[in-house]
Design a protein around this motif. Sequence first.
Motif, short mmCIF file in Angstrom:
data_model
loop_
_atom_site.label_atom_id
_atom_site.label_comp_id
_atom_site.label_asym_id
_atom_site.label_seq_id
_atom_site.Cartn_x
_atom_site.Cartn_y
_atom_site.Cartn_z
N ARG A 71 0.85 -1.19 0.00
CA ARG A 71 0.00 0.00 0.00
C ARG A 71 0.89 1.25 0.00
O ARG A 71 1.88 1.32 0.70
CB ARG A 71 -0.85 -0.01 1.27
N LYS A 72 0.52 2.23 -0.82
CA LYS A 72 1.30 3.47 -0.87
C LYS A 72 0.70 4.50 0.09
O LYS A 72 -0.50 4.46 0.39
CB LYS A 72 1.26 4.04 -2.29
N THR A 85 -4.97 8.60 -2.74
CA THR A 85 -4.99 7.53 -1.74
C THR A 85 -5.01 6.17 -2.45
O THR A 85 -5.24 6.11 -3.66
CB THR A 85 -6.20 7.68 -0.80
N VAL A 87 -6.84 2.46 -2.35
CA VAL A 87 -7.96 1.69 -1.78
C VAL A 87 -7.79 0.21 -2.14
O VAL A 87 -7.21 -0.13 -3.17
CB VAL A 87 -9.34 2.21 -2.27
N THR A 88 -8.32 -0.62 -1.24
CA THR A 88 -8.17 -2.06 -1.43
C THR A 88 -9.10 -2.56 -2.52
O THR A 88 -10.28 -2.22 -2.52
CB THR A 88 -8.49 -2.79 -0.12
N LYS A 159 -5.34 -9.90 -3.18
CA LYS A 159 -5.60 -8.57 -2.61
C LYS A 159 -4.68 -7.55 -3.29
O LYS A 159 -3.49 -7.79 -3.44
CB LYS A 159 -5.34 -8.59 -1.11
N TYR A 161 -4.06 -3.07 -4.42
CA TYR A 161 -4.37 -1.67 -4.09
C TYR A 161 -4.42 -0.85 -5.35
O TYR A 161 -3.56 -0.96 -6.21
CB TYR A 161 -3.30 -1.10 -3.14
N ASP B 45 -8.67 -0.28 5.89
CA ASP B 45 -9.14 -0.17 4.50
C ASP B 45 -10.48 0.55 4.43
O ASP B 45 -10.69 1.42 3.58
CB ASP B 45 -9.27 -1.57 3.88
N ARG B 48 -10.02 4.17 4.97
CA ARG B 48 -9.45 4.80 3.78
C ARG B 48 -10.54 5.07 2.74
O ARG B 48 -10.56 6.11 2.10
CB ARG B 48 -8.38 3.92 3.17
N ILE B 49 -11.40 4.08 2.58
CA ILE B 49 -12.48 4.25 1.61
C ILE B 49 -13.40 5.38 2.05
O ILE B 49 -13.83 6.21 1.26
CB ILE B 49 -13.24 2.92 1.41
N ALA B 52 -11.73 8.61 1.39
CA ALA B 52 -11.77 8.89 -0.05
C ALA B 52 -13.15 9.39 -0.46
O ALA B 52 -13.28 10.36 -1.22
CB ALA B 52 -11.42 7.63 -0.84
#
Lengths: 566, 112
Positions: A71-72, A85, A87-88, A159, A161, B45, B48-49, B52
Amino acid sequence: MFSSLFDGFVMWRNSKNHAELIAHLRARMVFSSICGTVVFSCISYRLVDVMIISHYRTQDSNATHTEYAERKADIVDRNGELIATSVTTASCFADPSAMIDVDEAVMKLSKIPGMPSPEKLKLKMSDKSKHFVWLTRHVSPQVHEQIMDLGIPGIHFQKDYKRIYIHGNLFSHVVGCSDIDGDGVCGLEKHFAKELAAYGNLNKYLVTTLDLRLQAIVHEELSDAVARFKAAGGNAMLMSHTGEILAMVSLPDFDPNNLKNCSSSAMFNRNTLGVFEPGSVLKIVNVAIALDSGAASLGSIFDASEPLKIGRFSVTDFKGKRRPLTLAEAFVFSSNIASAKIEQSFGATVQKAYMRRLGLLDKVSLEIPEVGSPIVPRLWNETAATTMSYGYGIAMTPLMLLAAVASILNDGIRVAPTLVYGKRKINQDGERVVSCKTSRVVRDLMRAAVFCGTARKSAVEGAEIIGKTGTSYQAHGRGGYGADGSRKRNTTFIGGFPKDTPQFMLIVSLDDPKATEESHMCTTAGHNAAPTAKNIFKRIVPLLYDTNHETDDSNLTVLKYIKLDG
Amino acid sequence: MNRAILLSLTLLTAVGLCVLRIKYEVVFLRQKLQKVEQDIGKYTDDLRICSAEWGCLNDPKRLKALCAKYLSGMKPMEKNQIISYQKFFGSEFGSDLKDAFKKFLDKSLNLD
């Protein structure tokens, strides 16, 4: 074993043949020992398997998983607003060696939206010797579920990103973009690729000097100007006196979320790569050199009544005053003839030394890879120096120009541009490029240019805007500037506010603006770049202005050296 | 001698069993830790979503469109609408307010 011994004992009592009995017992003992050895061997094997082999196997599988999914770190603006950003997502891959019926898998998968064509799928999955082939990257949760429901052996998910740029094309050139694996392609993403990758899982951010609000205002006003003046493109930058770049816009731009249809011209950052001859805005430097070197003063007279002959060329004025002009008038009315004569008062050697000190001869250091170098004359003779006095014969990037002018206006202390927040502090002990007095006089002259000169259309009521406009023809390599009718122009405004302590510097440049009714059928900077700057100032001044600064032009001493015609 | 060997074997077996049990406990705890770490990763996660999405909701273009829709009749503030502190208290309205403010402060101080 004990039961065998007991049986043997009973048999010994009932038997008379001892030798037969002992042989029988020995056979039983051997059998029992073998059974025991086998059982304990199994247990020992299982213990070794559980405690050593399986343990390391689990560790290995975890390592493989984390190694791929990286992940960055996020990129935020100076106020913590998210810009980029990760996201997964899930990415689908196939293990062709584990697939039973490839044709059936192709038929089922090709019906899923977003998957490659059946031909491509077949090609990818037909090689049974392979164990890993990407099928599609960054699938949506719905598609993920659909593929899982198919239950095809050998189809798996990893998985992953995905890099998301929240504001689309707003920060495209400065923040840059990433490829499908998340590796930086340009801009900050490329320059800080290692740091962003290293700090991704530590919840750290890259805080830029950019301001979302200001960037949006500059982008909107520049886009509007490009459309209104039918320009081929444009660029604008807003920088603080500490060198922190608050906004950087280059048009045309691109959406870093979708690079498929992105042209190379859209990827070009005009602010840092677009070298151009700046035209009259370089008169700021010319005047600063004259004043700082002591070659001229505000009241020095330079005759601009006749064109200046240099070899087979002659220097002329656009809408000239056709009379002797003071240095102040030469700057405010943007006289090429007078500027050339001002340069002749200090000479080429002094000019080159000052330009080097101002950083106009070297590449500017900035935290993005796309930074261009200036184009300087090979032979710095008097003719070249005279040409440079009014902004021709030398090409530089808008970033270089802004940094040089900001250094002159910042009480003569060098300003080094940066995109990383908190890197630059106000440093009064920094490198001095011109004296404090020269800086103050140049600020007054730029205020006068807005008050009564060529930059009048950048004036904003209630704000002490300073500025200078410049219009230059676009060079066509060795072909000069093209025929008279087909010449293209660059129009530039450079300025800032407030006058006495300019904390914010702005550069606006338009590429080949056309004559419109709004610009009174003119294509000079005073009619397109200056009004664009005004629109930007009008919106950002209430956000940034220190209310203690009030407009007062009554003490503008340079005005007594300027004779206003009519 | 035989007793000593038997005792040693018994002790060895007991220690082995203890080690095995501890090992399994460690494996169990490791699995539990992995689960917790997975949960943390999942929640990170999700956060983060969410951030965003919050960033998208705060997009200047979107906010401008919403302002145009719901704040019709209002426009961005201009420079001439902002005046300095000194200028405000120097004005007719400001001087009255300054007196009132001073009285309020005096009253507050007296109460203390």
